[in-house]
Design a protein around this motif. Structure first.
Motif, short mmCIF file in Angstrom:
data_model
loop_
_atom_site.label_atom_id
_atom_site.label_comp_id
_atom_site.label_asym_id
_atom_site.label_seq_id
_atom_site.Cartn_x
_atom_site.Cartn_y
_atom_site.Cartn_z
N TYR A 18 0.89 -1.25 0.02
CA TYR A 18 -0.20 -0.13 -0.09
C TYR A 18 0.75 1.24 -0.06
O TYR A 18 0.62 2.05 -0.80
CB TYR A 18 -0.88 -0.19 1.08
CG TYR A 18 -2.18 0.95 1.09
CD1 TYR A 18 -2.86 1.03 -0.01
CD2 TYR A 18 -2.25 1.68 2.20
CE1 TYR A 18 -3.90 1.92 -0.15
CE2 TYR A 18 -3.42 2.49 2.03
CZ TYR A 18 -4.14 2.81 0.87
OH TYR A 18 -5.31 3.62 1.11
N ALA A 22 0.12 3.36 -3.14
CA ALA A 22 -0.56 4.70 -2.90
C ALA A 22 -0.39 5.28 -1.77
O ALA A 22 -0.78 5.50 -0.60
CB ALA A 22 -2.10 4.14 -2.43
N LYS A 24 0.11 8.40 -0.96
CA LYS A 24 -0.90 9.53 -0.66
C LYS A 24 -2.01 9.10 0.27
O LYS A 24 -2.31 9.85 1.34
CB LYS A 24 -1.41 10.59 -1.82
CG LYS A 24 -0.10 11.28 -2.37
CD LYS A 24 -0.58 12.12 -3.62
CE LYS A 24 -1.90 13.10 -3.27
NZ LYS A 24 -2.16 13.95 -4.43
N LYS A 25 -2.61 7.94 -0.19
CA LYS A 25 -3.78 7.47 0.49
C LYS A 25 -3.39 6.88 1.85
O LYS A 25 -4.18 6.96 2.82
CB LYS A 25 -4.20 6.42 -0.39
CG LYS A 25 -5.15 6.98 -1.56
CD LYS A 25 -5.78 5.86 -2.34
CE LYS A 25 -6.53 6.31 -3.62
NZ LYS A 25 -7.22 5.37 -4.13
N LEU A 26 -2.17 6.23 1.88
CA LEU A 26 -1.69 5.89 3.11
C LEU A 26 -1.63 6.80 4.19
O LEU A 26 -2.03 6.88 5.23
CB LEU A 26 -0.08 5.19 3.14
CG LEU A 26 0.37 4.64 4.33
CD1 LEU A 26 -0.50 3.38 4.76
CD2 LEU A 26 1.68 3.87 4.09
N TYR A 27 -0.85 7.96 3.92
CA TYR A 27 -0.93 9.08 4.84
C TYR A 27 -1.99 9.79 5.06
O TYR A 27 -2.10 10.44 6.08
CB TYR A 27 0.16 9.91 4.22
CG TYR A 27 1.56 9.76 5.07
CD1 TYR A 27 2.09 8.33 5.17
CD2 TYR A 27 2.35 10.82 5.28
CE1 TYR A 27 3.20 8.06 5.84
CE2 TYR A 27 3.64 10.42 5.80
CZ TYR A 27 4.07 9.15 6.20
OH TYR A 27 5.16 9.06 6.64
N ALA A 28 -3.07 10.03 4.18
CA ALA A 28 -4.08 10.45 4.31
C ALA A 28 -5.04 9.65 5.31
O ALA A 28 -5.74 10.30 6.18
CB ALA A 28 -5.13 10.33 2.88
N LEU A 29 -4.81 8.49 5.61
CA LEU A 29 -5.55 7.61 6.66
C LEU A 29 -5.15 8.29 8.13
O LEU A 29 -5.84 8.27 9.01
CB LEU A 29 -5.05 6.31 6.92
CG LEU A 29 -5.20 5.38 5.74
CD1 LEU A 29 -4.52 3.96 5.85
CD2 LEU A 29 -6.97 5.11 5.84
N PRO A 33 -1.63 15.53 4.66
CA PRO A 33 -1.43 15.71 3.23
C PRO A 33 -0.04 15.28 2.36
O PRO A 33 1.06 15.92 3.55
CB PRO A 33 -1.75 16.93 2.88
CG PRO A 33 -1.54 17.60 4.02
CD PRO A 33 -1.86 16.60 5.24
N ARG A 40 6.27 11.55 -1.23
CA ARG A 40 5.94 10.29 -1.79
C ARG A 40 6.98 9.32 -1.98
O ARG A 40 7.03 8.29 -1.58
CB ARG A 40 5.18 10.50 -3.15
CG ARG A 40 3.78 11.20 -2.76
CD ARG A 40 3.01 11.16 -4.23
NE ARG A 40 3.57 12.07 -5.40
CZ ARG A 40 3.48 13.33 -5.24
NH1 ARG A 40 2.85 14.02 -4.55
NH2 ARG A 40 4.01 14.00 -6.48
#
Length: 125
Positions: A18, A22, A24-29, A33, A40
């Motif tokens: 992950y 992804a 950005k999505k991992l840190y968005a959890l 941002p 990244r």
């Protein structure tokens, strides 16, 4: 290969994959941002590459012979350190649910690895 080892290795592998595909999505959890290529890159290196490397070593543990207990102890201590960092953070400020879930996963990983590590093999030299 024990089910405990497989479970912990699969979690590390899943987070690693992950983190690579992804970031950005991992840190968005965590509500963070990530807007730069450098950011990244860092996520892919740490959450991606390092987590995948740890998963590979755990999957290889049954074939590592006398080194296996030390490798698993190292991973267990890494998880305990991650959990400790989260606990310290929780004392300082209240987190959202995702860090709490990760804390639970880390503590579970410590327990699962502890249950399979041959501690007597670590004292024999």
């Amino acid at each position: 290969m024990s089910i405990q080892l497989v479970l912990v290795a699969l979690v590390w592998a899943a987070i690693g994959i992950y983190g690579i595909v992804a970031p950005k999505k991992l840190y968005a959890l965590f509500g963070v941002p990530v807007e730069t290529a450098d950011g990244r890159n860092e996520i892919r290196a740490v959450y991606g590459g390092m987590f995948l490397a740890v998963a590979v070593v755990m999957f290889e543990a049954p074939w590592l012979g006398a080194a296996a207990p030390g490798v698993l102890l190292t991973v267990m201590v890494m998880l305990a350190g991650m959990a400790l960092g989260r606990i310290v953070s929780m004392v300082i400020e209240r987190p959202g649910i995702i860090p709490v879930v990760f804390l639970g996963t880390e503590i579970l990983g410590v327990g699962l690895l502890y249950s399979i590590i041959d501690m007597s093999a670590l004292t024999a030299a």
